[in-house]
Design an enzyme around this catalytic site. Sequence first.
Site, PDB file in Angstrom:
ATOM      1  N   ILE A  43     -74.693  77.732  13.474  1.00  0.00           N
ATOM      2  CA  ILE A  43     -74.225  78.265  12.191  1.00  0.00           C
ATOM      3  C   ILE A  43     -74.618  77.363  11.019  1.00  0.00           C
ATOM      4  O   ILE A  43     -74.667  77.821   9.872  1.00  0.00           O
ATOM      5  CB  ILE A  43     -72.682  78.473  12.252  1.00  0.00           C
ATOM      6  CG1 ILE A  43     -72.236  79.544  11.276  1.00  0.00           C
ATOM      7  CG2 ILE A  43     -71.926  77.180  12.036  1.00  0.00           C
ATOM      8  CD1 ILE A  43     -70.805  80.008  11.501  1.00  0.00           C
ATOM      9  N   ASN A 100     -74.354  66.035  22.666  1.00  0.00           N
ATOM     10  CA  ASN A 100     -73.369  65.056  22.194  1.00  0.00           C
ATOM     11  C   ASN A 100     -72.168  65.064  23.132  1.00  0.00           C
ATOM     12  O   ASN A 100     -71.683  66.135  23.520  1.00  0.00           O
ATOM     13  CB  ASN A 100     -72.924  65.409  20.773  1.00  0.00           C
ATOM     14  CG  ASN A 100     -74.073  65.355  19.785  1.00  0.00           C
ATOM     15  OD1 ASN A 100     -74.887  64.444  19.835  1.00  0.00           O
ATOM     16  ND2 ASN A 100     -74.148  66.330  18.889  1.00  0.00           N
ATOM     17  N   VAL A 109     -67.331  70.437  19.418  1.00  0.00           N
ATOM     18  CA  VAL A 109     -66.885  71.635  20.144  1.00  0.00           C
ATOM     19  C   VAL A 109     -66.765  71.301  21.636  1.00  0.00           C
ATOM     20  O   VAL A 109     -67.735  70.845  22.261  1.00  0.00           O
ATOM     21  CB  VAL A 109     -67.874  72.805  19.944  1.00  0.00           C
ATOM     22  CG1 VAL A 109     -67.412  74.023  20.735  1.00  0.00           C
ATOM     23  CG2 VAL A 109     -67.992  73.155  18.463  1.00  0.00           C
ATOM     24  N   HIS A 113     -72.745  71.975  25.172  1.00  0.00           N
ATOM     25  CA  HIS A 113     -73.830  72.725  24.517  1.00  0.00           C
ATOM     26  C   HIS A 113     -75.009  71.800  24.291  1.00  0.00           C
ATOM     27  O   HIS A 113     -74.841  70.639  23.942  1.00  0.00           O
ATOM     28  CB  HIS A 113     -73.367  73.329  23.186  1.00  0.00           C
ATOM     29  CG  HIS A 113     -72.642  72.373  22.292  1.00  0.00           C
ATOM     30  ND1 HIS A 113     -71.317  72.020  22.491  1.00  0.00           N
ATOM     31  CD2 HIS A 113     -73.047  71.680  21.206  1.00  0.00           C
ATOM     32  CE1 HIS A 113     -70.948  71.156  21.568  1.00  0.00           C
ATOM     33  NE2 HIS A 113     -71.977  70.919  20.769  1.00  0.00           N
ATOM     34  N   HIS A 115     -78.203  71.251  21.940  1.00  0.00           N
ATOM     35  CA  HIS A 115     -78.861  71.630  20.689  1.00  0.00           C
ATOM     36  C   HIS A 115     -80.361  71.649  20.960  1.00  0.00           C
ATOM     37  O   HIS A 115     -80.931  70.639  21.404  1.00  0.00           O
ATOM     38  CB  HIS A 115     -78.593  70.589  19.594  1.00  0.00           C
ATOM     39  CG  HIS A 115     -77.163  70.439  19.193  1.00  0.00           C
ATOM     40  ND1 HIS A 115     -76.667  70.926  17.999  1.00  0.00           N
ATOM     41  CD2 HIS A 115     -76.118  69.837  19.807  1.00  0.00           C
ATOM     42  CE1 HIS A 115     -75.382  70.622  17.894  1.00  0.00           C
ATOM     43  NE2 HIS A 115     -75.025  69.955  18.979  1.00  0.00           N
TER      44      HIS A 115
HETATM   45  P1  AMP Z   1     -71.442  69.111  18.331  1.00  0.00           P
HETATM   46  O1  AMP Z   1     -71.215  68.162  17.200  1.00  0.00           O
HETATM   47  O2  AMP Z   1     -72.522  68.652  19.259  1.00  0.00           O
HETATM   48  O3  AMP Z   1     -70.162  69.490  19.038  1.00  0.00           O
HETATM   49  O4  AMP Z   1     -72.057  70.415  17.663  1.00  0.00           O
HETATM   50  C1  AMP Z   1     -71.310  71.570  17.369  1.00  0.00           C
HETATM   51  C2  AMP Z   1     -72.259  72.534  16.707  1.00  0.00           C
HETATM   52  O5  AMP Z   1     -71.667  73.822  16.723  1.00  0.00           O
HETATM   53  C3  AMP Z   1     -72.574  72.215  15.234  1.00  0.00           C
HETATM   54  O6  AMP Z   1     -73.991  72.056  15.084  1.00  0.00           O
HETATM   55  C4  AMP Z   1     -72.028  73.429  14.482  1.00  0.00           C
HETATM   56  O7  AMP Z   1     -72.823  73.774  13.366  1.00  0.00           O
HETATM   57  C5  AMP Z   1     -72.041  74.494  15.559  1.00  0.00           C
HETATM   58  N1  AMP Z   1     -71.108  75.577  15.380  1.00  0.00           N
HETATM   59  C6  AMP Z   1     -69.786  75.503  15.135  1.00  0.00           C
HETATM   60  N2  AMP Z   1     -69.231  76.723  15.063  1.00  0.00           N
HETATM   61  C7  AMP Z   1     -70.218  77.611  15.280  1.00  0.00           C
HETATM   62  C8  AMP Z   1     -70.294  79.017  15.334  1.00  0.00           C
HETATM   63  N3  AMP Z   1     -69.224  79.781  15.151  1.00  0.00           N
HETATM   64  N4  AMP Z   1     -71.498  79.588  15.567  1.00  0.00           N
HETATM   65  C9  AMP Z   1     -72.592  78.828  15.758  1.00  0.00           C
HETATM   66  N5  AMP Z   1     -72.598  77.482  15.725  1.00  0.00           N
HETATM   67  C10 AMP Z   1     -71.427  76.883  15.485  1.00  0.00           C
END
Ligand code: AMP
Length: 129
Positions: A43, A100, A109, A113, A115
Site C-alpha cells: 500500500i 523483516n 505486520v 511477508h 517484500h
Molecule cells: P513490515 O515493516 O515488514 O512489517 O512491512 C509491512 C508492510 O505492509 C509495509 O510495507 C506496509 O506499507 C504494508 N501494508 C500495511 N498495510 C497494508 C495493506 N492494507 N495493504 C498492502 N500493504 C500494506
Amino acid sequence: MSLTPVDPTKPYDPENIFAKILRGEIPSTKVYEDEWAYAFNDIAPVAPIHVLVIPKNGYVSWDDFSEKAPAEEIAGFIRAVGKVARQLGLVEEGYRLINNIGPNGGQIVPHIHVHLMGGRVMGPMLTPE
Ligand code: AMP
C-alpha cells in the site's frame, strides 16, 4: 495501522491486517495466488514494483514459519516468491527481497511477508550508521 513493532515470540493473531486480506475482509490488489501463497501490491510502495508475498497459513514471522511450517509449504512458498518475480519480468534486471523480523528487523505486520521490490536500482542494502 499500528506501527508497534511485532513481538515475534507472541502467538499468531488471526485479526492482523494480512489475515484479513487473505479472508477478503479488506481489499488488496492481487498480483499472484496459488495453493501456498498470495501476493499483492504494498500500500506504500518504495519502488516502482513493491509486492508483498505471504503464505496462506498463519505464521508470525520467518522464525515461526521456518520452525513450524511443513517442508512442502516452505518449498511452495519460496517457489511462489520466485514465480511472482518471473511473472513481473524482473529476473533479467534483478530485484530485492526483504523479510523483516521483530523489533530490530522493523517488522510491523505480524504475518510473515516477503517484500519483493524492483523496477529500479535498489542501491546499498543498508545506510551505514
Ligand atoms: P513490515 O515493516 O515488514 O512489517 O512491512 C509491512 C508492510 O505492509 C509495509 O510495507 C506496509 O506499507 C504494508 N501494508 C500495511 N498495510 C497494508 C495493506 N492494507 N495493504 C498492502 N500493504 C500494506
